[in-house]
Design a protein around this motif. Sequence first.
Motif, PDB file in Angstrom:
ATOM      1  N   ASP A 256      61.078 -71.546 -16.584  1.00  0.00           N
ATOM      2  CA  ASP A 256      60.713 -70.659 -15.468  1.00  0.00           C
ATOM      3  C   ASP A 256      59.212 -70.701 -15.204  1.00  0.00           C
ATOM      4  O   ASP A 256      58.770 -70.820 -14.066  1.00  0.00           O
ATOM      5  CB  ASP A 256      61.116 -69.209 -15.789  1.00  0.00           C
ATOM      6  N   LEU A 257      58.448 -70.585 -16.283  1.00  0.00           N
ATOM      7  CA  LEU A 257      56.989 -70.569 -16.124  1.00  0.00           C
ATOM      8  C   LEU A 257      56.490 -71.918 -15.626  1.00  0.00           C
ATOM      9  O   LEU A 257      55.670 -71.975 -14.698  1.00  0.00           O
ATOM     10  CB  LEU A 257      56.327 -70.215 -17.463  1.00  0.00           C
TER      11      LEU A 257
ATOM     12  N   ALA B 196      59.485 -65.887 -12.974  1.00  0.00           N
ATOM     13  CA  ALA B 196      59.125 -66.249 -14.350  1.00  0.00           C
ATOM     14  C   ALA B 196      58.787 -64.992 -15.148  1.00  0.00           C
ATOM     15  O   ALA B 196      59.197 -64.852 -16.309  1.00  0.00           O
ATOM     16  CB  ALA B 196      57.957 -67.236 -14.350  1.00  0.00           C
TER      17      ALA B 196
ATOM     18  N   MET C 105      45.329 -52.882 -21.609  1.00  0.00           N
ATOM     19  CA  MET C 105      45.339 -51.781 -20.630  1.00  0.00           C
ATOM     20  C   MET C 105      45.961 -50.528 -21.186  1.00  0.00           C
ATOM     21  O   MET C 105      45.530 -49.412 -20.880  1.00  0.00           O
ATOM     22  CB  MET C 105      46.132 -52.188 -19.388  1.00  0.00           C
TER      23      MET C 105
ATOM     24  N   TRP D  84      56.516 -48.803 -22.450  1.00  0.00           N
ATOM     25  CA  TRP D  84      55.942 -48.546 -21.130  1.00  0.00           C
ATOM     26  C   TRP D  84      56.876 -49.095 -20.059  1.00  0.00           C
ATOM     27  O   TRP D  84      57.259 -50.258 -20.120  1.00  0.00           O
ATOM     28  CB  TRP D  84      54.580 -49.226 -21.003  1.00  0.00           C
TER      29      TRP D  84
ATOM     30  N   ASP E  82      58.106 -67.415  -7.118  1.00  0.00           N
ATOM     31  CA  ASP E  82      58.257 -68.227  -8.334  1.00  0.00           C
ATOM     32  C   ASP E  82      57.674 -67.518  -9.548  1.00  0.00           C
ATOM     33  O   ASP E  82      58.297 -67.460 -10.613  1.00  0.00           O
ATOM     34  CB  ASP E  82      57.534 -69.580  -8.162  1.00  0.00           C
ATOM     35  N   LEU E  83      56.462 -67.000  -9.371  1.00  0.00           N
ATOM     36  CA  LEU E  83      55.804 -66.329 -10.492  1.00  0.00           C
ATOM     37  C   LEU E  83      56.553 -65.058 -10.886  1.00  0.00           C
ATOM     38  O   LEU E  83      56.790 -64.807 -12.075  1.00  0.00           O
ATOM     39  CB  LEU E  83      54.349 -65.999 -10.123  1.00  0.00           C
TER      40      LEU E  83
ATOM     41  N   TYR F 188      47.903 -60.897 -10.888  1.00  0.00           N
ATOM     42  CA  TYR F 188      47.968 -62.364 -10.883  1.00  0.00           C
ATOM     43  C   TYR F 188      47.393 -62.980  -9.615  1.00  0.00           C
ATOM     44  O   TYR F 188      47.267 -64.198  -9.543  1.00  0.00           O
ATOM     45  CB  TYR F 188      49.425 -62.825 -11.011  1.00  0.00           C
TER      46      TYR F 188
ATOM     47  N   GLY G 257      59.064 -61.746 -23.569  1.00  0.00           N
ATOM     48  CA  GLY G 257      57.912 -61.271 -24.337  1.00  0.00           C
ATOM     49  C   GLY G 257      57.479 -59.857 -23.971  1.00  0.00           C
ATOM     50  O   GLY G 257      56.957 -59.127 -24.809  1.00  0.00           O
ATOM     51  N   PHE G 258      57.700 -59.459 -22.720  1.00  0.00           N
ATOM     52  CA  PHE G 258      57.290 -58.105 -22.330  1.00  0.00           C
ATOM     53  C   PHE G 258      58.076 -57.049 -23.097  1.00  0.00           C
ATOM     54  O   PHE G 258      57.508 -56.173 -23.737  1.00  0.00           O
ATOM     55  CB  PHE G 258      57.453 -57.895 -20.822  1.00  0.00           C
TER      56      PHE G 258
ATOM     57  N   LEU H  17      48.119 -55.225 -13.820  1.00  0.00           N
ATOM     58  CA  LEU H  17      47.937 -56.608 -14.250  1.00  0.00           C
ATOM     59  C   LEU H  17      48.052 -57.465 -12.996  1.00  0.00           C
ATOM     60  O   LEU H  17      49.129 -57.543 -12.392  1.00  0.00           O
ATOM     61  CB  LEU H  17      49.006 -56.997 -15.276  1.00  0.00           C
TER      62      LEU H  17
ATOM     63  N   LEU I  63      48.388 -56.545 -21.047  1.00  0.00           N
ATOM     64  CA  LEU I  63      49.048 -55.251 -20.853  1.00  0.00           C
ATOM     65  C   LEU I  63      48.718 -54.310 -22.004  1.00  0.00           C
ATOM     66  O   LEU I  63      48.467 -53.118 -21.806  1.00  0.00           O
ATOM     67  CB  LEU I  63      50.563 -55.436 -20.740  1.00  0.00           C
ATOM     68  N   GLN I  64      48.713 -54.840 -23.224  1.00  0.00           N
ATOM     69  CA  GLN I  64      48.407 -54.003 -24.388  1.00  0.00           C
ATOM     70  C   GLN I  64      46.965 -53.502 -24.324  1.00  0.00           C
ATOM     71  O   GLN I  64      46.673 -52.360 -24.680  1.00  0.00           O
ATOM     72  CB  GLN I  64      48.662 -54.789 -25.677  1.00  0.00           C
TER      73      GLN I  64
ATOM     74  N   ALA J 266      57.003 -72.202 -11.975  1.00  0.00           N
ATOM     75  CA  ALA J 266      56.035 -71.415 -11.202  1.00  0.00           C
ATOM     76  C   ALA J 266      54.681 -72.123 -11.171  1.00  0.00           C
ATOM     77  O   ALA J 266      54.023 -72.181 -10.130  1.00  0.00           O
ATOM     78  CB  ALA J 266      55.899 -70.010 -11.786  1.00  0.00           C
TER      79      ALA J 266
ATOM     80  N   ALA K 103      51.658 -51.492 -13.536  1.00  0.00           N
ATOM     81  CA  ALA K 103      52.303 -52.393 -12.576  1.00  0.00           C
ATOM     82  C   ALA K 103      51.750 -53.801 -12.703  1.00  0.00           C
ATOM     83  O   ALA K 103      50.627 -53.993 -13.163  1.00  0.00           O
ATOM     84  CB  ALA K 103      52.083 -51.878 -11.155  1.00  0.00           C
ATOM     85  N   ILE K 104      52.572 -54.757 -12.292  1.00  0.00           N
ATOM     86  CA  ILE K 104      52.148 -56.160 -12.252  1.00  0.00           C
ATOM     87  C   ILE K 104      52.171 -56.627 -10.802  1.00  0.00           C
ATOM     88  O   ILE K 104      53.179 -56.451 -10.107  1.00  0.00           O
ATOM     89  CB  ILE K 104      53.082 -57.055 -13.101  1.00  0.00           C
TER      90      ILE K 104
ATOM     91  N   ILE L 251      44.846 -62.150 -14.460  1.00  0.00           N
ATOM     92  CA  ILE L 251      45.350 -63.410 -15.006  1.00  0.00           C
ATOM     93  C   ILE L 251      45.083 -64.467 -13.956  1.00  0.00           C
ATOM     94  O   ILE L 251      45.674 -64.446 -12.881  1.00  0.00           O
ATOM     95  CB  ILE L 251      46.869 -63.343 -15.286  1.00  0.00           C
TER      96      ILE L 251
ATOM     97  N   VAL M 228      51.049 -60.288 -22.164  1.00  0.00           N
ATOM     98  CA  VAL M 228      51.351 -59.180 -23.073  1.00  0.00           C
ATOM     99  C   VAL M 228      50.059 -58.616 -23.664  1.00  0.00           C
ATOM    100  O   VAL M 228      49.851 -57.393 -23.696  1.00  0.00           O
ATOM    101  CB  VAL M 228      52.324 -59.617 -24.192  1.00  0.00           C
TER     102      VAL M 228
ATOM    103  N   PHE N  48      56.759 -53.381 -23.288  1.00  0.00           N
ATOM    104  CA  PHE N  48      56.716 -53.212 -21.834  1.00  0.00           C
ATOM    105  C   PHE N  48      58.050 -53.613 -21.221  1.00  0.00           C
ATOM    106  O   PHE N  48      58.491 -54.743 -21.414  1.00  0.00           O
ATOM    107  CB  PHE N  48      55.587 -54.049 -21.235  1.00  0.00           C
TER     108      PHE N  48
ATOM    109  N   ASN O 120      57.467 -56.536 -26.729  1.00  0.00           N
ATOM    110  CA  ASN O 120      56.138 -56.092 -27.136  1.00  0.00           C
ATOM    111  C   ASN O 120      55.664 -54.812 -26.463  1.00  0.00           C
ATOM    112  O   ASN O 120      54.474 -54.564 -26.338  1.00  0.00           O
ATOM    113  CB  ASN O 120      55.125 -57.216 -26.891  1.00  0.00           C
TER     114      ASN O 120
ATOM    115  N   ASN P 195      61.836 -62.855 -16.002  1.00  0.00           N
ATOM    116  CA  ASN P 195      62.690 -63.495 -17.011  1.00  0.00           C
ATOM    117  C   ASN P 195      62.026 -63.628 -18.379  1.00  0.00           C
ATOM    118  O   ASN P 195      62.637 -64.113 -19.325  1.00  0.00           O
ATOM    119  CB  ASN P 195      63.098 -64.899 -16.527  1.00  0.00           C
ATOM    120  N   TYR P 196      60.769 -63.206 -18.471  1.00  0.00           N
ATOM    121  CA  TYR P 196      60.019 -63.394 -19.713  1.00  0.00           C
ATOM    122  C   TYR P 196      60.373 -62.291 -20.711  1.00  0.00           C
ATOM    123  O   TYR P 196      60.137 -61.116 -20.468  1.00  0.00           O
ATOM    124  CB  TYR P 196      58.523 -63.389 -19.415  1.00  0.00           C
TER     125      TYR P 196
END
Lengths: 217, 217
Positions: free
Chosen positions: B93-94, A97, B201, A84, A93-94, A176, A103-104, A174, B198-199, B97, A149-150, A192, B195, A109, A107, A100-101
């Motif tokens: 990073d997290l 983060a 969604m 996706w 800041d968020l 925040y 994990g997206f 998503l 997002l999954q 934030a 979108a985030i 979140i 993640v 995204f 998995n 740079n993550y």
Amino acid sequence: MTKRKAPDIVVGRLPLYLRMLNQLIEEDRSTTNSQELGDRLGISAAQIRKDLSYFGGFGKYGAGYDVIYLRDQLRRILHLEKIWRVVLVGAGDLGHALANYHGFSKNGFEIVAVFDSDEQKVGTMVGGLLVQDVSRLEEVISENHVKIAIIAVPVSAAQAVADRLAAAGVSGILNYAPITLKVPPGVKVQYIDPVARLQHMAFYVGGELNKSSDPGE
Amino acid sequence: MTKRKAPDIVVGRLPLYLRMLNQLIEEDRSTTNSQELGDRLGISAAQIRKDLSYFGGFGKYGAGYDVIYLRDQLRRILHLEKIWRVVLVGAGDLGHALANYHGFSKNGFEIVAVFDSDEQKVGTMVGGLLVQDVSRLEEVISENHVKIAIIAVPVSAAQAVADRLAAAGVSGILNYAPITLKVPPGVKVQYIDPVARLQHMAFYVGGELNKSSDPGE
């Protein structure tokens, strides 16, 4: 046979099962069962079997589940067989983060664009992407056929961003920003909110503290 | 009259009600009702009345709720009348934030210490706090009577950190690492996993896309 429609709370658990299956694969495991999944996730085995039954039969009674097969089926059910493309709005800041993550992308995204309205931020690099002016939001969404979108902007800007995302064709957000968004029917929002999670925990932690300081106990 | 014990899912909605009440207070509103709260939160009015009924009667039939009174009651129920001291483990990073996020201190949670195991990070400033070596974790938790912690470390380190937090007396953990933690009874964990959201969604967004591209529809 018509499948029953899975309740949203069941759908919400599928990513946890998928995450655990990925973990088992990393551990070189080839089979598992609802008991083991349940123990490791803190969910009852019966609940896991019931959840999965909404989507078909994935194991033989007694034989358990083939880890890779079940992982692939969950990926199919959750529509994760393709990557996706996702836009991220907010490069504070968020946003940093999130951009740079890793994990997206691991998995399903990929963040393809980052936007901000602050001209100090526009043109800087974040997570390997150039921060673009938010005025380009609709154009980039359209060009890249973005559906997800985030939002990582302050509360004061979040609803206006959500309105623009929905109008531009995004159907999953998503969010925040700690605010309940109004979106058109057909647009899904997931929230979140770490403060809400901390407050949820404080209910229990505070209750235990009060109990243990009660001289009657 | 003995109050019924509220299910966890009901407790989880109280922070949303509290957030909406704070928003109404900012809008200078003095009263509201379950219909309005429901409309603004996307929850039915009946659900809100039922949720609140676990904790007492907060409004008169027909007269609605006094916004400030209900806000104060929710703060009391959630044990938010005092500020909770929180430690943050992980200054990546997290962690940056999170340490810079003002929403925590505004809503009952003060990050009092930040820890990392990376000697490049130890001694730097993050969100106005000096990053401390994680070897000092137990000492700082004990000195500050900390009961709540935030884990923002990689998956590979998360369980070991959780073990140390629980052993040091922490009874609430907000975990950002995408892994299900094993904790002793009495320790509550809340998870933040974008993640998984997002999954969740993607299940719906992908379903809609497939439907609209199906020539049979």
